[in-house]
Design an enzyme around this catalytic site. Structure first.
Site, short mmCIF file in Angstrom:
data_model
loop_
_atom_site.label_atom_id
_atom_site.label_comp_id
_atom_site.label_asym_id
_atom_site.label_seq_id
_atom_site.Cartn_x
_atom_site.Cartn_y
_atom_site.Cartn_z
N ARG B 247 13.96 -9.05 -36.53
CA ARG B 247 13.80 -8.85 -37.97
C ARG B 247 14.01 -10.18 -38.69
O ARG B 247 15.11 -10.71 -38.68
CB ARG B 247 14.84 -7.81 -38.44
CG ARG B 247 14.56 -7.20 -39.79
CD ARG B 247 15.76 -6.36 -40.25
NE ARG B 247 16.82 -7.23 -40.71
CZ ARG B 247 18.13 -6.93 -40.63
NH1 ARG B 247 18.54 -5.80 -40.11
NH2 ARG B 247 19.02 -7.78 -41.08
N HIS B 251 17.91 -6.85 -44.04
CA HIS B 251 17.51 -5.46 -43.82
C HIS B 251 16.61 -4.96 -44.94
O HIS B 251 15.57 -4.34 -44.71
CB HIS B 251 18.74 -4.56 -43.70
CG HIS B 251 18.43 -3.10 -43.69
ND1 HIS B 251 17.85 -2.48 -42.60
CD2 HIS B 251 18.57 -2.15 -44.64
CE1 HIS B 251 17.65 -1.19 -42.89
NE2 HIS B 251 18.08 -0.96 -44.11
N TYR B 259 25.75 -11.31 -41.69
CA TYR B 259 26.37 -10.93 -40.43
C TYR B 259 25.72 -11.59 -39.22
O TYR B 259 26.00 -11.27 -38.09
CB TYR B 259 26.30 -9.40 -40.28
CG TYR B 259 24.97 -8.83 -40.76
CD1 TYR B 259 23.85 -8.88 -39.95
CD2 TYR B 259 24.84 -8.33 -42.06
CE1 TYR B 259 22.63 -8.43 -40.40
CE2 TYR B 259 23.61 -7.88 -42.52
CZ TYR B 259 22.51 -7.93 -41.68
OH TYR B 259 21.30 -7.49 -42.15
#
Ligand SMILES: Cc1ncc(C[n+]2csc(CCOP(=O)(O)OP(=O)(O)O)c2C)c(N)n1
Ligand SMILES: [Mg+2]
Lengths: 327, 328
Positions: B247, B251, B259
């Protein structure tokens, strides 16, 4: 006209709809070869074959979810939950998916599924084979919840549910299956979803209820009639969305209203019925709205003493009705 | 010597179309971020890094017959299945004309019946049993279509994954499940999501074929889905495909991506399928400088026009809130 039990009426409705429309099929646990644990689908596997009466793996979310997918495609699935208590693993599919599909797609997709489930107690089923689960679904616009009180209604309403283009939860009282028998036409009739039905005309008090409790209330009304108390009984038939007009009319007719459910009291269907009456009938009421329901304990215990304590029955109905009449 | 795509039976034009679809998805996605960061749309969720898997798979399906149940990152799939960039922009701006939902759902919750794109919701993985239901209908009605369903690797831990695939396995239903493994479920990395060595080994439990493919390689994904479709149509049941990529973005537009290490992302971007596949097409002399220029200009103008149109388009009336709870 043949006399039929509640369960026979269910089976007949399924069979007639499967003959009428070959998109109609049944799926669930043990519905095929065995004909269902209550034998609601008795004989249908032999008549229609494996894929019209499909034995699924033991997985309720898949029964609902696969049914929803097939319904979106254009099939007419009738999913069976073996007991209403075990619908809970499928709640996400029912509430997040079936209920919201039409709305979320702006009317592009729809889910014409019927989900049948036997509910209710008084059969020594204890906590997890006795529950009334309708209140869990009764604030989910997009769903319809139908709970027939007798064989005649069961047949006509189930046929209507299968033909409905929106998801219908169809809760059948498992104790009614073999307890209740009446004349049921073997012709093709359907009853309207969303409409309550007057089961007895009366002038002194009004009872509004649904499911097996209608039967209990009718029995109690017979007795009270001997004492000169005249009872009006409205059967909700569809508990969501509610038939407000009929509720208001029935409540206003006598001004004294008893609401009955077998479910736990707090948060049950009859709370909403009470709200409708309170909002609309203030000046017609001659007594506070009265409610008779199960106690607010998690579910029905097994031992006969405690089961009896929990369950609504004709005696409890009679007592409450007399009390209301005397108010 | 035959090159990779001709060996797969794909023409030069077809691989060019694959590339163009990947690029279109990327460009639309990039525009979404600009619109979000400039305050014009409240939310976006990305396909970046997964275009090759999405487009490669779509090209192996029958776009006239098959049903797709995409998840929120599948811009590459819905564009391949006939949704237009204008439709996507109307969705992003939540306008009345949005064919997915009439402005009711957050972007990414695709659905368009005329293109056989099955409507989706937010709770992850609920689409898996739906796709199985479509496949059950195909079997019952003896129709020669398959259903194709996608989800993330984190979502493959949901009960509906197991319930749906087991059902499909038992009845040998024509459903292809593609897990787009992008290594993260929001912040939680793969090794904290699943204990098995990969996602595709789970297929063993369902009695179906399972395969892990390079999700940055549209031709590898094409081949896997093509073969899966052939098996499904032949009555041999479903396939679980795991397309591994990464990715590239946060998100969603609401995630600060705090993170993981920047270096990890930079490293992954070296495998960017858009770059790698363009290189392949250049080496094969299929993508010329001229063609590339033309393609970019065309895509830019499509995206610009769609953005302008959607921005100007009207919202639903407030009382439209009440419509379509039940059939009229
Ligand atoms: C049932 C459910 N739980 C939680 C969420 C919130 N949520 C949305 S996406 C996501 C992570 C999904 O990760 P993955 O399946 O790997 O897909 P990805 O976003 O990486 O493509 C979570 C936790 C949700 N949408 N549904
Ligand atoms: Mg992921």
């Amino acid at each position: 006209m043949p006399i039929m039990s509640y369960i026979q009426a269910i089976t007949l409705a399924l069979r007639e709809e499967m003959l009428r429309d070959d998109k109609v099929f049944i799926l669930g646990e043990d519905v095929g070869k065995k004909g269902g644990v209550f034998r609601a689908t008795d004989g249908l596997y032999d008549e229609f074959g494996e894929y019209r009466v499909l034995d699924t793996p033991l997985a309720e979310s898949a029964i609902a979810g696969v049914g929803i997918g097939a319904a979106m495609y254009g099939m007419r699935p009738v999913a069976e939950m073996q007991f209403a208590d075990f619908i809970l693993p499928a709640v996400n599919q029912i509430i997040s998916e079936a209920a919201k599909t039409r709305y979320r797609s702006n009317n592009d997709w729809s889910v014409p599924i019927t989900i049948r489930a036997p509910y209710g107690g008084g059969v020594h089923g204890a906590l997890y084979h006795s529950q009334s689960v309708e209140a869990i679904f009764a604030n989910q616009p997009g769903l319809k919840i139908v709970m027939p009180s007798g064989p005649y209604d069961a047949k006509g309403l189930l046929k209507a549910a299968i033909r409905d283009n929106d998801p219908v939860l169809f809760f059948e009282h498992k104790r009614a299956y073999r307890l209740l028998k009446e004349e049921v036409p073997d012709d093709d009739y359907v009853l309207p979803i969303g409409k309550a039905d007057i089961k007895r005309e009366g002038t002194d008090i009004t009872v509004i209820t649904y499911g097996l409790c209608v039967h209990f209330a009718l029995q109690a009304a017979e007795k009270l009639a001997e004492e000169g108390i005249s009872t009006h009984i409205l059967d909700l038939r569809t508990v969501y969305p509610l038939d407000k007009e009929s509720i208001i009319k029935a409540a206003s007719k006598t001004g004294k209203v008893l609401l009955i459910t077998e479910d736990n009291l707090e948060g049950s269907i009859i709370g909403e019925v009470a709200a409708i009456i309170a909002e609309n009938c203030l000046f017609d009421l001659d007594a506070p709205i009265m409610r008779l329901a199960g106690p607010d304990v998690p579910a029905m215990p097994y031992a006969p003493t405690m089961e009896k304590y929990f369950m609504v029955n004709p005696d409890k109905c009679e007592k409450a009705m007399r009390e209301l009449a005397e108010f | 010597m035959a090159n990779r795509h001709t060996k797969l039976g794909l023409s030069d034009q077809e691989v060019l179309d694959i590339y163009k679809s990947m690029l279109l998805a990327r460009k639309v996605d990039e525009r979404m971020w600009l619109l979000n960061r400039s305050g014009k749309i409240p939310f976006t969720i990305s396909c970046q890094g997964q275009e090759a898997a999405q487009v490669g798979a779509s090209f192996a399906l029958n776009k006239e017959k098959d049903y797709v149940a995409p998840y929120y990152r599948d811009l590459g799939i819905v564009l391949s299945f006939g949704m237009t960039v204008r439709d996507i922009m109307l969705f992003a701006f939540a306008k009345a004309e949005d064919p997915n939902s009439g402005g009711r759902q957050m972007p990414g919750h695709f659905g368009q019946k005329k293109n056989r794109i099955i409507t989706g919701s937010s709770p992850v993985t609920t689409q898996v049993p739906h796709a199985v239901g479509f496949a059950l209908a195909a079997k019952m009605e003896k129709k020669d279509f398959v259903s194709f369903v996608t989800l993330g690797e984190g979502s493959s831990n949901q009960g509906d994954f197991h319930e749906g695939l087991n059902f499909a396995g038992v009845h040998k239903l024509p459903v292809i499940t593609m897990v787009e493994n992008n290594q993260y479920a929001i912040s939680v990395p793969l090794h904290k999501q699943i204990a098995s060595k990969n996602v595709s080994v789970r297929s063993v439990s369902y009695g179906m074929e399972g395969i892990t493919v390079d999700g940055n390689d549209p031709l590898a994904v094409y081949e896997a889905v093509r073969d899966a479709r052939a098996r499904a149509i032949a009555g041999e049941g479903g396939t679980l495909i795991e397309a591994v990529s990464y990715r590239f973005t946060a998100h969603s537009s609401d995630d600060d991506d705090n993170y993981r290490e920047k270096e990890e992302i930079e490293q992954a971007k070296k495998q960017d399928a858009i770059v790698l596949f363009a290189n392949y097409l250049r080496e094969e002399k299929i993508l010329t400088v001229e063609l590339e220029k033309k393609m970019t200009a065309e895509i830019n103008s499509i995206v610009n026009e769609a953005t302008d149109y959607a921005e100007e388009a009207p919202y639903s009336m407030p009382e439209d809130t009440l419509k379509y709870v039940y059939e009229d």
